[in-house]
Every structure is written in structure tokens, then in C-alpha cells.
Motif scaffolding. Sequence first.
Motif, PDB file in Angstrom:
ATOM      1  N   ALA A  40       0.832  -1.208   0.000  1.00 29.84           N
ATOM      2  CA  ALA A  40       0.000   0.000   0.000  1.00 29.84           C
ATOM      3  C   ALA A  40       0.861   1.251   0.000  1.00 29.84           C
ATOM      4  CB  ALA A  40      -0.930  -0.011   1.217  1.00 29.84           C
ATOM      5  N   MET A  41       1.945   1.206   0.796  1.00 26.98           N
ATOM      6  CA  MET A  41       2.833   2.366   0.860  1.00 26.98           C
ATOM      7  C   MET A  41       3.505   2.613  -0.491  1.00 26.98           C
ATOM      8  SD  MET A  41       3.790   4.667   2.997  1.00 26.98           S
ATOM      9  CE  MET A  41       5.063   5.924   3.154  1.00 26.98           C
ATOM     10  N   LEU A  77      -6.252   1.303   3.201  1.00 24.42           N
ATOM     11  CA  LEU A  77      -5.625  -0.011   3.203  1.00 24.42           C
ATOM     12  C   LEU A  77      -4.329   0.004   4.012  1.00 24.42           C
ATOM     13  CD1 LEU A  77      -5.647  -2.927   2.118  1.00 24.42           C
ATOM     14  CD2 LEU A  77      -4.367  -2.085   0.124  1.00 24.42           C
ATOM     15  N   LEU A  78      -3.557   1.071   3.864  1.00 27.30           N
ATOM     16  CA  LEU A  78      -2.316   1.219   4.625  1.00 27.30           C
ATOM     17  C   LEU A  78      -2.604   1.294   6.126  1.00 27.30           C
ATOM     18  CD1 LEU A  78       0.761   1.730   4.763  1.00 27.30           C
ATOM     19  CD2 LEU A  78       0.270   4.173   4.449  1.00 27.30           C
ATOM     20  N   GLY A  79      -3.643   2.051   6.497  1.00 27.04           N
ATOM     21  CA  GLY A  79      -3.970   2.206   7.916  1.00 27.04           C
ATOM     22  C   GLY A  79      -4.431   0.897   8.551  1.00 27.04           C
ATOM     23  N   VAL A  80      -5.345   0.188   7.867  1.00 26.64           N
ATOM     24  CA  VAL A  80      -5.840  -1.087   8.417  1.00 26.64           C
ATOM     25  C   VAL A  80      -4.712  -2.119   8.505  1.00 26.64           C
ATOM     26  CG1 VAL A  80      -7.391  -3.031   8.006  1.00 26.64           C
ATOM     27  CG2 VAL A  80      -8.185  -0.694   7.602  1.00 26.64           C
ATOM     28  N   ARG A  85      -0.681  -5.200  11.628  1.00 26.39           N
ATOM     29  CA  ARG A  85       0.744  -5.505  11.789  1.00 26.39           C
ATOM     30  C   ARG A  85       1.234  -5.117  13.176  1.00 26.39           C
ATOM     31  NH1 ARG A  85       5.017  -2.455  11.975  1.00 26.39           N
ATOM     32  NH2 ARG A  85       3.806  -0.627  11.388  1.00 26.39           N
ATOM     33  N   PHE A  86       0.885  -3.924  13.631  1.00 30.78           N
ATOM     34  CA  PHE A  86       1.352  -3.448  14.931  1.00 30.78           C
ATOM     35  C   PHE A  86       0.831  -4.340  16.057  1.00 30.78           C
ATOM     36  CE2 PHE A  86       0.855  -0.899  18.800  1.00 30.78           C
ATOM     37  CZ  PHE A  86       2.149  -0.445  18.967  1.00 30.78           C
ATOM     38  N   PHE A  87      -0.460  -4.695  15.990  1.00 28.35           N
ATOM     39  CA  PHE A  87      -1.036  -5.516  17.058  1.00 28.35           C
ATOM     40  C   PHE A  87      -0.383  -6.894  17.096  1.00 28.35           C
ATOM     41  CE2 PHE A  87      -4.012  -8.802  18.443  1.00 28.35           C
ATOM     42  CZ  PHE A  87      -4.309  -8.350  19.722  1.00 28.35           C
ATOM     43  N   LEU A  88      -0.245  -7.521  15.936  1.00 26.09           N
ATOM     44  CA  LEU A  88       0.268  -8.890  15.905  1.00 26.09           C
ATOM     45  C   LEU A  88       1.734  -8.966  16.318  1.00 26.09           C
ATOM     46  CD1 LEU A  88      -1.465 -10.228  12.663  1.00 26.09           C
ATOM     47  CD2 LEU A  88      -1.916 -10.931  15.025  1.00 26.09           C
TER      48      LEU A  88
END
Length: 605
Positions: A40-41, A77-80, A85-88
Motif C-alpha cells: 500500500a505504501m 488499506l495502509l492504515g488497516v 501488523r502493529f497488534f500482531l
Amino acid sequence: MKQHDKTNISTGLATFLPFLRPYRRQVIGALIALVITAGAMLSLGKGVQFLIDRGLASGSEADLTKALFIFMGLVLLLGVGSFCRFFLVSWLGERVVADIRKAVFAHLLTLSPSFFEDNSPSEIQSRITSDTTLLQSVIGSSLSIALRSSLMLIGGILFLLVMHFKLTLILLICVPFVVIPVLYFGRRVRRLSRNSQDEIANVGRYLSQALRHIKVVQAFTHEKHDEQRFSSAVEQAFSVSVKRILQRSWLALMAILLSMGGIGIMLWFGGKDVISGAISAGDLASFLFYSIVVAGAVTALSEVMGELQRAAGAAERIMELLNETSDIISGKQLIPNPVNPDNSVTNNTVLEFNEVTFSYPTRPTTQVLKNLSFTIQQGETVALVGPSGAGKSTIFELLLRFYDPQQGQLRFADHNIKDYDISAWRHQLALVPQETALFDQTVTDNLGYANRDASEATIQDAAIKSNAHDFIQQLDKTYDTRLGEDGVRLSGGQRQRIAIARAILKDAPILLLDEATSALDAQSEHKVQAALELLMEGRTTLVIAHRLATVLNANRIIVLDQGEIIAQGTHSELLKSCALYKRLADLQFGEQSLKTKLLSDCSRS
């Protein structure tokens, strides 16, 4: 623990792959989210080009709105993806480090006491806390950033090559100038990180010792000296940390200057192409976006590289603990079906020392026990007597298998105690040490240390028999009172009565009493001695006697001197046959007679 100066990130972190395997689904989910966010980035660059060339340049509001919706879709899409990613990865960091801490602690409990003679518990504590915290940061953040930055770097370069080969070459020329400093400073950061962690551990060790022995520090008015020594340790740790920070700072400086300098040069060439009409403004904006992405990825990698180097050092320190092996090997590893001590007593001989010679690992040239041989019959009470350093406490430590003798055997019911499962063997022994170890838990928890299946009524009954119930009832919360670290809220005699209650609760067939009544007053000693005599009935008892008055009724007294048996027999027999025993008896009973006379004179006056 061995020192290893050479390590690398891959081997340092790969050692923890077994801790990641149980969480494969979370790892796969994190990798998918990582790829989505990176894609996405990277797509945002084309979105910027589309927004400029198809939206702004078209002059159509509808085309601009359409281009904006496409751009915002990529942002969503980048935010979700970033959220997932951060949580996992954060969850994985916390979970893996929690598992590592449990594994290290469980492994440490299996190591023999000799390991802790050479390695400070405070330094080990630093490894389990600070080093694993660093690993948590790396697994839950830095490693993810490194992977994402690597994808962004590769993807950004591919986009740049497709868009404009000449401008991309200008950027790629700068890459070696960035990578070489990263490798150079990275090695220095890794070495300094290991040194920094060691110095921090030294600070923690000194702090722990000073606070644990605060009464000694204050009694000897040693506060200023200890403050200076602690300050020196802190300053040493600070000095090493500053060197590490300086290397990381140089690393960041070189990465930023070289990567952003390459972008500046690229803009100059790209601006000339826009002016000449070779490329559009949207192409240049998109190219600039990807250039910034690549430069940002390189910078992020250079910064994260320092964290990964530190993590490699921390991983090495943790793995040193996990790779340590105990000197004491359980019988499970020696014979297929270890003998069960519960069902082994087939004759009257319960314990036998057969030509035992022993030296402590820290003093290998000093023999504490020398060809020691004696037997103890079932139900017999044997006392060990002798001057300090004769080897009395060492006999207990060998029986408990804290150490194994270099020569000879300790036998139980015609079997070497090494043949037994070590837990099963220790269940046969109840120890009352001279210095009782208590934990910062409740009275009930400390008493239940001997038998976790004991009911509250059973625990209280043991406390009554050991003459501990009365003082426990006077505590703030009785049996729910926390005793503080090392039982600081209790007197020496009270701590010893807790130890006796533990022995009563364990209800083991063999008792090891290290002068169990030495810290009690006369009244309490009489009550506890009565409880011990009841407990000793039908059991094999080995007593270390510092006061001869407590072992006058022992079946047999063994006199030790410099690790050898010089005499054995009853009290009356030894008074006639052993000069050392007679001298000890004359000293102790003479002092006792003098105290009795003084008390009598005081009462008459």
C-alpha cells in the motif's frame, strides 16, 4: 558463563525461533499485514502520480475526485494493514518474551548450587529482566520495522528502475556509501551493546547486595563508601553507554547525509528533465516519493540495525543461561527405571557414606571430606560434632545432592543415591537449616513450601507443634501476614520455628537437623524439642550439633575434624576416648555452669 565476542544478528535471533513456532498463525498474519502495508505504501507513489497527472493536470473536477478516492483507498488499506501488523507483532513480542522468561527461570531451577557460586543471582536477574525487555522491543517493533524497511527498499528501487533508469543509478551509486558505514558502526555497536548490558548487570548486582544487607551497611557506617562504589559502577555503565550511543549517532548521521544527499542530486537531474519536457511533473513527484521511501528505508534500517545488534548481544546472554547444564544428573538419565526410595528399605542400613572424598568446585584443591565412611541404621539418631570447618554441613549438602563427591558413594538401601530420581530422593529428606530461608509471601505460603497439598488445618497443627502458632497469631493478619524478603519481620528464633514446622509438614522418613533449637529461648526450646522428639520417632535422624547439650541422648555421636572421623560413640564413651570431644564438652558445659551460677546469684540478690 563463557564470553563470546563474535556473534551476528541472524544467529543471535535465530536461537529464539523455537519460541516462535507455537505461534505460527500469528507470525503468518503479521507477515501478511506487513506485505499489505508495504504494498500500500509503495502504491501511494503511483497514487500521487495519478493525482497530479490525471487529476490536477486534467482540469476536471470529476477526474480529481476520482483520483482522490483512489488515493484515499490506498491510505485506508495502509492504515488497516498497519493496525493489524502493529497488534500482531507487539503481541508476539510480549508472548515470546514471557515464554523466554518462564523457560529461563525453569531451567535455572534445575542448575546445581555450584553454578550460583560462580554467577551472581543479581546479574542473572538482570538478564531475565532487562535483556528480555530489550528482546521484547526488538521482536515487537524493531524486527518488524527492519522487515518492512527491507521490503520498501527493494520495492522502491524496482519502481525507480522502471520509471527512470538514469536517475535510479544516481541513487544506487550512494548505496555502498551508506551500507559500508552501517556494517562498520554496526559491529562496534554490537560489541559495545554487550559491554553495556554487562555493566548494567553489575550495577544491579551491587544495588541488590547493598540493600539486602542494609543493616550491616548502616551498622558499620559504610553508607558513604558504598555510595561512592555504586556511583563508580553507575558511571562506568554510563561511560560504556555513551560510547555505544556515539557509534549509533554516527551511523544515523552517515545514513541521513548520504541518502538525502543522493535525493538532492537526483532532484537536480530530474528537474532538468522536467524543464526539457522529457518527463512530466507527476513522474518527478512520483519518483521523488519513491526516492524518499528508499532513503527512509535505508535510514530506518541503519537505526534499527543498532537495536538488532543490541538484541543479538542480549540473545547471546540469555542463551548462555539456557545452554548451561547442571553438574547434578538425575537418576532418570542414568538408568531406565530409577529405583523408588519409598519402597527400597530392605535392611536396617538406611544411609551409608562409602569412602567419600569431596572438594567444593570453587576450592578444588581443598578436600573438605577425606575418605569418609560411616553408616546410619533405620530409626537411628546420629549427631555430627566438630569444630567449624570439620565438614558437618557438607555432609548435609551431599545428602541433598546439591553436590556430588569426587570419589566414593553415598548409598541408600544398597543403592547409590545417584541412581534415584533426584526429586523422589529429596522427598525422603526433611531439612531444618540453621539459617532459615523465608520468602516475601504469607505465613501460610512459607509453611506450605514443604507440602503444597497440606490443608490449612494441617499447616496450623504443624505450627502448634513447632511452637510457632502463638507468635503467628500476634501478627497483623495472622497466617495471611507477608513476612518480607528473607523474613525480615520475624526474629531469628521465630524464623527457626517456621523451619521446624516445615519439617513437620514434609513428614519425610529422614530428618536433617542443623542445630534446630539453637536460636530459641529455654521455654520455646523445651516445647520444640518435645515436638522434634515426637517427630523423630521411627525416623532416621542426622543432627549437626553446635551445642553438645542437644545431642546427649543421640544413639551415636560422630566426631569430625578436618573432614575425617576421629571418633564415634555415645556421650559418656567419647568423654573418655576422644580428647577433642572432651575439650569441646569442657568448654561448653563449663560456660553453661557459669551462666547457671550467675543466674542463681542474680535471683538470690
